[in-house]
Design a protein around this motif. Structure first.
Motif, PDB file in Angstrom:
ATOM      1  N   LEU A  99       1.006  -1.218   0.028  1.00 32.07           N
ATOM      2  CA  LEU A  99       0.039   0.088   0.072  1.00 32.07           C
ATOM      3  C   LEU A  99       0.922   1.196   0.061  1.00 32.07           C
ATOM      4  CD1 LEU A  99      -2.800  -1.007   2.533  1.00 32.07           C
ATOM      5  CD2 LEU A  99      -2.864  -1.239   0.063  1.00 32.07           C
ATOM      6  N   GLY A 100       2.011   1.314   0.755  1.00 36.83           N
ATOM      7  CA  GLY A 100       3.087   2.200   0.825  1.00 36.83           C
ATOM      8  C   GLY A 100       3.609   2.644  -0.599  1.00 36.83           C
ATOM      9  N   ALA A 101       3.804   1.666  -1.426  1.00 37.73           N
ATOM     10  CA  ALA A 101       4.505   1.520  -2.749  1.00 37.73           C
ATOM     11  C   ALA A 101       3.546   2.502  -3.797  1.00 37.73           C
ATOM     12  CB  ALA A 101       5.031   0.448  -3.211  1.00 37.73           C
ATOM     13  N   THR A 102       2.267   2.080  -3.534  1.00 41.29           N
ATOM     14  CA  THR A 102       1.207   2.283  -4.472  1.00 41.29           C
ATOM     15  C   THR A 102       0.558   3.816  -4.301  1.00 41.29           C
ATOM     16  OG1 THR A 102      -0.209   0.880  -3.597  1.00 41.29           O
ATOM     17  CG2 THR A 102       1.017   0.247  -5.396  1.00 41.29           C
ATOM     18  N   ARG A 103       0.431   3.973  -3.076  1.00 44.31           N
ATOM     19  CA  ARG A 103       0.108   5.363  -2.666  1.00 44.31           C
ATOM     20  C   ARG A 103      -1.521   5.755  -3.220  1.00 44.31           C
ATOM     21  NH1 ARG A 103       1.834   7.333   2.215  1.00 44.31           N
ATOM     22  NH2 ARG A 103       3.984   6.935   2.427  1.00 44.31           N
ATOM     23  N   GLY A 125      -1.651   7.495   5.584  1.00 44.23           N
ATOM     24  CA  GLY A 125      -2.696   7.757   4.419  1.00 44.23           C
ATOM     25  C   GLY A 125      -3.031   6.227   3.513  1.00 44.23           C
ATOM     26  N   LEU A 126      -2.768   5.299   4.424  1.00 46.98           N
ATOM     27  CA  LEU A 126      -3.102   3.968   3.591  1.00 46.98           C
ATOM     28  C   LEU A 126      -4.334   3.435   3.581  1.00 46.98           C
ATOM     29  CD1 LEU A 126       0.421   2.286   4.535  1.00 46.98           C
ATOM     30  CD2 LEU A 126       0.187   3.940   2.727  1.00 46.98           C
ATOM     31  N   THR A 295      -8.586  -6.956  11.572  1.00 45.49           N
ATOM     32  CA  THR A 295      -9.767  -5.817  11.054  1.00 45.49           C
ATOM     33  C   THR A 295     -10.111  -6.050   9.704  1.00 45.49           C
ATOM     34  OG1 THR A 295      -8.157  -4.063  10.914  1.00 45.49           O
ATOM     35  CG2 THR A 295      -8.819  -4.304  13.051  1.00 45.49           C
ATOM     36  N   TRP A 296     -11.232  -5.462   9.540  1.00 52.60           N
ATOM     37  CA  TRP A 296     -11.674  -5.282   8.194  1.00 52.60           C
ATOM     38  C   TRP A 296     -11.407  -3.572   8.056  1.00 52.60           C
ATOM     39  CZ3 TRP A 296     -12.488  -9.361   5.258  1.00 52.60           C
ATOM     40  CH2 TRP A 296     -13.006 -10.398   5.954  1.00 52.60           C
ATOM     41  N   ALA A 297     -10.919  -3.368   6.852  1.00 48.30           N
ATOM     42  CA  ALA A 297     -10.529  -1.908   6.534  1.00 48.30           C
ATOM     43  C   ALA A 297     -10.638  -1.633   5.054  1.00 48.30           C
ATOM     44  CB  ALA A 297      -9.198  -1.423   7.205  1.00 48.30           C
ATOM     45  N   ILE A 298     -10.649  -0.376   4.726  1.00 44.70           N
ATOM     46  CA  ILE A 298     -10.778  -0.225   3.128  1.00 44.70           C
ATOM     47  C   ILE A 298      -9.560   0.696   2.865  1.00 44.70           C
ATOM     48  CG2 ILE A 298     -12.203   1.031   1.434  1.00 44.70           C
ATOM     49  CD1 ILE A 298     -14.436   0.572   2.986  1.00 44.70           C
ATOM     50  N   ALA A 299      -8.814   0.204   1.849  1.00 45.41           N
ATOM     51  CA  ALA A 299      -7.642   0.835   1.226  1.00 45.41           C
ATOM     52  C   ALA A 299      -7.737   2.060   0.642  1.00 45.41           C
ATOM     53  CB  ALA A 299      -7.033  -0.232   0.410  1.00 45.41           C
ATOM     54  N   LYS A 300      -6.860   2.962   0.871  1.00 40.00           N
ATOM     55  CA  LYS A 300      -7.025   4.365   0.484  1.00 40.00           C
ATOM     56  C   LYS A 300      -7.115   4.304  -1.089  1.00 40.00           C
ATOM     57  CE  LYS A 300      -6.546   7.877   2.069  1.00 40.00           C
ATOM     58  NZ  LYS A 300      -7.456   8.944   2.543  1.00 40.00           N
ATOM     59  N   GLY A 301      -7.884   5.023  -1.792  1.00 34.84           N
ATOM     60  CA  GLY A 301      -8.252   4.798  -3.262  1.00 34.84           C
ATOM     61  C   GLY A 301      -8.910   3.786  -3.598  1.00 34.84           C
ATOM     62  N   ALA A 302      -9.699   3.052  -2.784  1.00 33.65           N
ATOM     63  CA  ALA A 302     -10.381   1.931  -3.135  1.00 33.65           C
ATOM     64  C   ALA A 302     -11.459   2.276  -4.268  1.00 33.65           C
ATOM     65  CB  ALA A 302     -11.187   1.206  -2.034  1.00 33.65           C
TER      66      ALA A 302
END
Length: 387
Positions: A99-103, A125-126, A295-302
């Protein structure tokens, strides 16, 4: 047990991927994750796709631990017309690196980080903030598993499953009743000497000493860390036979140890495989132990935001959630699944659904400035063990 696709055996194989990741050294992980984030260049990302009200995307990308969801639940969700693509990672570090590499352009929608990693992911901000109005089933989660210290108000995440740490012992080899971490240490350096197994986790091992001595397991006090290092390396380590986070699953049925630090769901696996489970006892030790949570979470930019919320919400339905418990062997924190377990004659339910007074005294592990020292202590213990 509910009918399901013949993918794998219920419990013994279910936790293999999960347990192996819990064996990862948290200190190394957090250092690596921080380095990865520092090296990643920020990019703009792309906005989620927009759909008319009531229309859900026909695809969802999930990035999770391997073999960590009931295939029957996924198949049922896909009947909505949304196909689900699963990719797997092997550690929180790997998840953060991706996630950090793709931002914001990873292509993933739903992700499954361990709770203690939520702060570092949100700060960088991930992950997206959750819109609770889109999670109608959030109220199904027991308040005990909401509002954790690492995510107040469930701003970024919601419980997928959780567990805790304790120990199992052979009552034929160790007389008397053990109830605390102090009892564990007394037995480990006495009647169980040479037949002790500890987890491959710096925080978990150090917390035995801290809890037994009334010290906060998340302490960063240098004197506390030094005292723990001295005791664990020079007093406890020589009595330890193995550092193995999966030892209890075979250690109980094969009787290769008499005292084992263990995750609760894994101890259940061992008892299920034992010909003589009544000879073993699992303890939720006083005064405290870890409360870990995935946990369930949603990736930035989903891109598939509607599908992401629908999927998480679906997983919080009681019957769906129970099937997850039945599959992975750990509690999801959804209210009422313990009653469903009773109705379905779930074996050893007390090892998956501990009493409320046990849960209330648990302490979630934190990734803090002590991580590096705890890794050094564990490495020193491994070098000293059995000497």
């Amino acid at each position: 047990m509910a009918d399901r696709p013949d993918i794998r055996a219920l419990v013994p194989r279910a936790a293999s991927a999960q347990i192996s990741r819990r064996a990862l050294l948290s200190g190394f992980i957090v250092v690596g994750a921080t380095s990865v984030l520092a090296a990643c260049s920020k990019s703009t990302g792309f906005a989620p796709s927009k759909l008319p009200d009531g229309v859900m995307e026909n695809h969802l990308n999930v990035y999770s631990w391997g073999d960590y969801d009931d295939p029957a639940n996924i198949a049922a969700f896909q009947k909505t017309g949304t196909s689900v693509q699963f990719d797997s990672f092997g550690s929180n570090e790997e998840l953060i690196a991706k996630l950090g590499a793709t931002r914001g352009t990873s292509g993933y929608d739903v992700i499954v980080p361990t709770g203690s990693y939520i702060p570092i992911m949100s700060e960088n901000g991930l992950i997206e903030k959750l819109d609770h109005s889109r999670l109608k089933n959030l109220g199904n989660v027991d308040p005990l598993y909401l509002d954790q210290s690492w995510d107040p108000g469930n701003t970024y995440s919601v419980c997928k499953d959780w567990g805790t740490t304790g120990f199992a012992y052979d009552t034929r080899a160790i007389p008397g009743e053990l109830t605390s971490w102090a009892d564990f240490l007394e037995a480990a350096t006495g009647t169980a000497s040479g037949d002790v197994s500890l987890l491959e986790d710096p925080w978990e091992v150090a917390s035995i000493y801290f809890a037994a001595n009334g010290i906060d397991p998340n302490t960063t006090n240098k004197a506390d860390l030094a005292a723990a290092d001295e005791y664990l390396v020079n007093t406890l380590a020589p009595h330890v036979k193995a550092f193995n986070s999966t030892a209890v699953t075979s250690g109980i049925p094969e009787e290769t140890f008499t005292l084992m630090q263990a995750f609760n769901g894994d101890a259940r696996q061992g008892l299920l495989a034992s010909d003589d489970p009544d000879s073993w006892r699992f303890v939720y030790p006083t005064p405290t132990a870890n409360l870990w949570m995935d946990t369930w979470a949603i990736a930035k930019g989903a891109q598939n935001m509607d599908a992401a919320y629908a999927f998480i919400d679906y997983m919080l339905e009681p019957e769906v959630s129970y099937r997850e418990v039945d599959y992975i062997g750990y509690s999801t924190g959804v209210k009422g699944i313990d009653e469903l377990a009773k109705e379905n004659e779930f074996d050893f339910p007390e090892l998956v659904f501990p009493a409320a007074d046990v849960i209330e005294r648990l302490t979630p592990a934190e990734l803090n400035d002590a991580a590096g020292q705890l890794v050094k202590t564990l490495n020193r213990m491994m070098a000293k063990a059995g000497s």
